[in-house]
Motif scaffolding. Structure first.
Motif, PDB file in Angstrom:
ATOM      1  N   ALA A   1       0.839  -1.201   0.000  1.00 27.85           N
ATOM      2  CA  ALA A   1       0.000   0.000   0.000  1.00 27.85           C
ATOM      3  C   ALA A   1       0.874   1.251   0.000  1.00 27.85           C
ATOM      4  O   ALA A   1       2.011   1.235   0.463  1.00 27.85           O
ATOM      5  CB  ALA A   1      -0.917   0.012   1.220  1.00 27.85           C
ATOM      6  N   ARG A   2       0.341   2.312  -0.509  1.00 25.01           N
ATOM      7  CA  ARG A   2       1.035   3.594  -0.460  1.00 25.01           C
ATOM      8  C   ARG A   2       0.837   4.201   0.930  1.00 25.01           C
ATOM      9  O   ARG A   2      -0.279   4.231   1.453  1.00 25.01           O
ATOM     10  CB  ARG A   2       0.474   4.536  -1.516  1.00 25.01           C
ATOM     11  CG  ARG A   2       1.139   5.904  -1.516  1.00 25.01           C
ATOM     12  CD  ARG A   2       0.544   6.787  -2.598  1.00 25.01           C
ATOM     13  NE  ARG A   2       1.128   8.109  -2.563  1.00 25.01           N
ATOM     14  CZ  ARG A   2       0.748   9.102  -3.361  1.00 25.01           C
ATOM     15  NH1 ARG A   2      -0.200   8.898  -4.257  1.00 25.01           N
ATOM     16  NH2 ARG A   2       1.316  10.297  -3.270  1.00 25.01           N
ATOM     17  N   THR A   3       1.904   4.686   1.542  1.00 24.34           N
ATOM     18  CA  THR A   3       1.832   5.286   2.876  1.00 24.34           C
ATOM     19  C   THR A   3       2.102   6.777   2.775  1.00 24.34           C
ATOM     20  O   THR A   3       3.144   7.198   2.268  1.00 24.34           O
ATOM     21  CB  THR A   3       2.853   4.632   3.833  1.00 24.34           C
ATOM     22  OG1 THR A   3       2.594   3.235   3.915  1.00 24.34           O
ATOM     23  CG2 THR A   3       2.744   5.237   5.229  1.00 24.34           C
ATOM     24  N   VAL A   4       1.141   7.572   3.240  1.00 26.70           N
ATOM     25  CA  VAL A   4       1.276   9.030   3.286  1.00 26.70           C
ATOM     26  C   VAL A   4       1.309   9.434   4.750  1.00 26.70           C
ATOM     27  O   VAL A   4       0.391   9.124   5.511  1.00 26.70           O
ATOM     28  CB  VAL A   4       0.102   9.725   2.569  1.00 26.70           C
ATOM     29  CG1 VAL A   4       0.265  11.245   2.659  1.00 26.70           C
ATOM     30  CG2 VAL A   4       0.032   9.288   1.112  1.00 26.70           C
ATOM     31  N   LEU A   5       2.374  10.108   5.172  1.00 29.13           N
ATOM     32  CA  LEU A   5       2.567  10.462   6.574  1.00 29.13           C
ATOM     33  C   LEU A   5       2.229  11.925   6.806  1.00 29.13           C
ATOM     34  O   LEU A   5       2.587  12.796   6.009  1.00 29.13           O
ATOM     35  CB  LEU A   5       4.005  10.183   7.001  1.00 29.13           C
ATOM     36  CG  LEU A   5       4.450   8.708   6.859  1.00 29.13           C
ATOM     37  CD1 LEU A   5       5.915   8.562   7.202  1.00 29.13           C
ATOM     38  CD2 LEU A   5       3.604   7.804   7.730  1.00 29.13           C
TER      39      LEU A   5
END
Length: 782
Positions: A36-40
């Motif tokens: 999955a793409r992780t956006v912090l």
């Protein structure tokens, strides 16, 4: 490459506050959502551009956050400075220490995931709530807010409902279309530019909104614990709390407790916390917003509201919008309906302002239905009661500040008995408004319903009945058996009405002695032991303190007092005296004290008074409708309370009546000066024995009498008619004082007979002559 779930791309939106938290979220995402793409979001990562992640409607957003477990879940001991430091460190450890904490306690941090949503679902929600869809970046900010709220809900599953805290409150309120409509409406009304009105609204909201955090809640609890934790052992209505727990799943709760002490909200908050209730938003005056209470308290649920804001319509609108938003989100509220601590020990008249804003907010939110919850908090003793008693004698109220706080903490170190917290029957605010007739009295009826329920559930304490006995004797000292003779029939009476009372303690000499010893230790009661047996009396100068404790029980006795006085007044008419005459006299007396006590409507009151007559004399209906018949009913009473319940209030009214009469047809200069004049006259009349009770020399009681005078249009200015009306009022008060003197002598004679110390008639000729004269306008009667 992004994770595909049934052909849908997944984006993990991680809320982080440090490098350690970032690593935890990334590791969790790799395990739970591989690929999955992780956006912090958050430090040390700057605010991201979410546009690429939100470019497809079928993208699924998974919010995530690191939760640091609260101290109590690790079994740590609570209390004092050590706890305060541990709370600040462990609720969310300082970034430099987080890796060290994890090495020592690997389970102290946990990643939680909020409820997932697709971009399409978020856009639909955004369209229904946002006030400006065209604003650049507004959808991205909305998604971040929703992610924060979803993580809050997930966090509560781990730490419990007690840490249900609001986030981004101002942002949520100002992002709605309702807020835009409010700005436009106020701009038209105030004839000011919309931007100026919006800026002012934001300023007001930022000033009052409580920005809660779990760390601040625990830190505030630890810092404030010395103000209440040692002073009392707390007895809690567990069954009432369980009832509320079920209701809270469907409704927001509005707690409306009685207000006797500065410690009330602290003690109540701790009870709710220990029973895993979410933190209330506690509305109070900004006089307590000083350091350190203000900055820390605002982050722990305290909502500081200006004591006065006059015609500031923007500030009023901000309060209304804030209360409405909290109800929509099902946060619980708490405020003290009396508007301040009682100075006399009995419940004060309610204030309607916040109820009015809440009702107005409900009109715009038809799906909102909060429950009003009456709460009684009563104490055996209070450390601060001496200061409040001094205020009644004319002393200035000390300003709150850190020096005041230090003195208060010092006083609260010593245990002074028990605090009892009782939960009343909750009821729907919306339904209560619908049942009350529209108009100016609608909110008044709702508020009176709350106050009547608080009075109903308030228990009677040993302190109340012991001070009742001592003050009934005026300045006469009593032996233990004499005190028992006053208290024992009261205990029987209260139990017959299912009113909570510590019967076991009060029926024994040892129990009474303990209560007297505790009052002696507080310098309220004096004990003389150089005679044949110890005798007890109220210490000089401490009558107001004793009256404070006594007054906490008076509402349970006031109907009995009305019956006694009405019977005396009817009996002194002579000849045929139907019970209708007694009823008319009773209504006259009720009207005199209507600003001091909470009475049922006439239909319910008639039923209540018949029950009182049944308790006095079960055969009262069969007695002759004559003066002798009325006296026969009264003579069957096992005790008399009217003189002890009502005398202080009517003494205070006599002072106000005399002061008004001295003005001729002039009006008082102003309310404060008039009350000062009444204090001076009251002290003079007490020295002259023209009034009977030292505790009646009271600024608060005079203020109640002035409200009655205003209600009767006696404040003026006027002419001969005003003078006549003031004379009539004075005569009426004197006449009822005469009846009280009659019941006082009957009680005194009862005690004398029980002790075989006197065989005299229960009523002196002077008192009989006094109450026989119905005019008494210029008789000089007391």
């Amino acid at each position: 490459m992004s994770e595909q779930r049934d052909g849908v791309q997944v984006v993990v939106l991680g809320e982080v506050g440090s490098r350690t938290e970032r690593e935890l979220v990334e590791r969790w995402a790799d395990t739970e959502h591989p690929g999955a793409r992780t956006v912090l979001v958050g430090s040390p990562t700057p605010g991201p551009d979410l546009t690429p992640a939100l470019d497809r409607d079928d993208v699924r957003i998974v919010p995530a956050r690191v939760v640091w477990l609260p101290p109590e879940q690790s079994g740590g001991k609570r209390g004092g400075a050590v706890e305060l430091l541990s709370v600040l460190a462990m609720r969310r450890p300082w970034p430099a220490l987080q890796s060290h904490v994890l090495r020592g306690a690997p389970g102290s941090a946990r990643v939680v995931a909020g409820a997932e949503a697709t971009v399409r679902e978020l856009r639909e929600s955004f369209a229904g709530q946002s006030r400006d869809e065209a604003e650049a970046g507004s959808f991205g900010r909305f998604v971040l807010r929703q992610a924060t709220l979803a993580c809050d809900r997930a966090e509560r599953q781990v730490v419990g409902d007690r840490y249900k805290v609001p986030r981004l409150m101002v942002e949520q309120i100002t992002a709605t279309s309702r807020f835009a409509d409010l700005v436009a409406r106020l701009a038209r009304t105030e004839e000011r530019p919309p931007r100026e009105v919006e800026a002012r609204l934001r300023e007001c909201l930022s000033e009052m909104v409580a920005v809660q955090s779990a760390a601040a809640i625990d830190a505030f609890r630890a810092a404030m614990a010395p103000l209440h934790s040692r002073a009392w052992h707390v007895e809690v209505d567990e069954a009432g709390l369980e009832r509320l727990r079920a209701l809270n799943r469907q409704h927001s709760l509005v707690f409306l407790p009685s207000h006797r002490s500065y410690a009330d909200p602290l003690l109540f908050a701790e009870v709710l916390h220990e029973n895993d209730f979410p933190r209330n938003h506690v509305l109070g005056g900004d006089n307590l917003s000083f350091w350190p209470i203000g900055p820390l308290g605002k982050r722990a649920g305290l909502v500081f509201i200006r004591r006065t804001f006059g015609a500031d319509t923007v500030y009023k609108a901000a309060i209304q919008e804030y209360l409405g938003h909290l109800m929509e989100k099902r946060f619980n509220l708490e405020w003290y309906i009396e508007g301040g601590r009682t100075r006399t020990g009995k419940l004060r008249r309610p204030r309607y302002g916040l109820l009015r804003y809440l009702a107005a907010a409900m009109e715009e939110r038809p799906d909102v239905d909060p429950l009003l919850v009456p709460v009684s908090i009563v104490y055996d003793q209070l450390h601060e009661v001496g200061a409040m008693a001094a205020e009644q004698r004319g002393a200035a109220k000390p300003a709150e500040g850190w020096q005041w706080l230090a003195r208060y903490v010092r006083d609260q170190r010593r245990n002074i008995g028990t605090a009892q917290l009782r939960i009343g029957e909750p009821f729907s605010f919306r339904e209560a408004l619908a049942e009350s007739d529209p108009g100016s009295a609608q909110l008044e009826k709702v508020a009176f319903r709350v106050c009547a329920e608080i009075n109903r559930i308030t228990p009677v304490t040993a302190t109340s009945l012991v001070t009742f006995a001592l003050l009934s004797a005026r300045d006469r000292a009593l032996t233990l058996p004499q005190i028992c003779d006053v208290v024992a029939p009261l205990v029987d009476y209260l139990q017959s009405r299912d009113i909570p009372v510590p019967a076991q303690d009060l029926r024994s000499i040892d129990g009474l002695r303990r209560a007297l010893d505790e009052l002696a230790a507080a310098d309220v009661v004096g004990r003389y032991e150089r005679g044949t047996e110890p005798v007890f009396s109220v210490r000089p100068g401490r009558h107001h303190v004793a009256a404070f404790y006594r007054n906490g029980a008076l509402h349970h006795l006031v109907n009995r007092a009305l019956v006694e006085v009405a019977g005396v007044r009817a009996a002194t008419r002579g000849g045929q005296v139907p019970w209708a005459t007694a009823w008319a006299e009773l209504l006259r007396l009720r009207d005199l004290v209507k600003f001091e006590f909470f009475f049922s409507d006439k239909h319910e009151l008639r039923y209540e008074l018949r029950r009182e007559l049944e308790l006095i004399d079960p055969e009262w209906r069969s007695r002759e409708a004559t003066a002798d018949g009325a006296l026969q009913v009264l003579g069957n009473a096992k005790f008399y309370v009217a003189h002890a319940v009502l005398r202080s209030f009517l003494d205070a009214q006599l002072v106000v009546a005399e002061q008004l009469f001295s003005l001729g047809d002039d009006a008082p200069r102003d309310s404060e000066s008039f009350l000062d004049d009444c204090l001076g006259l009251g002290r003079q009349m007490l020295l002259q024995h023209r009034i009977d009770r030292a505790d009646s020399v009271s600024r608060e009681l005079y203020a109640g009498a002035v409200r009655l005078a205003e209600n009767r249009n006696l404040l003026g200015p006027g002419g001969p008619e005003l003078i006549a009306a003031r004379r009539t009022y004075r005569a009426e008060v004197r006449a009822f004082l005469g009846a009280l003197a009659y019941t006082g002598e009957m009680e005194h004679a009862r005690l004398e007979r029980m002790l075989d110390r006197s065989q005299r008639s229960p009523v002196s000729p002077a008192v009989a002559e006094l109450v026989d004269d119905p005019g008494m306008a210029d008789s000089g009667a007391q």
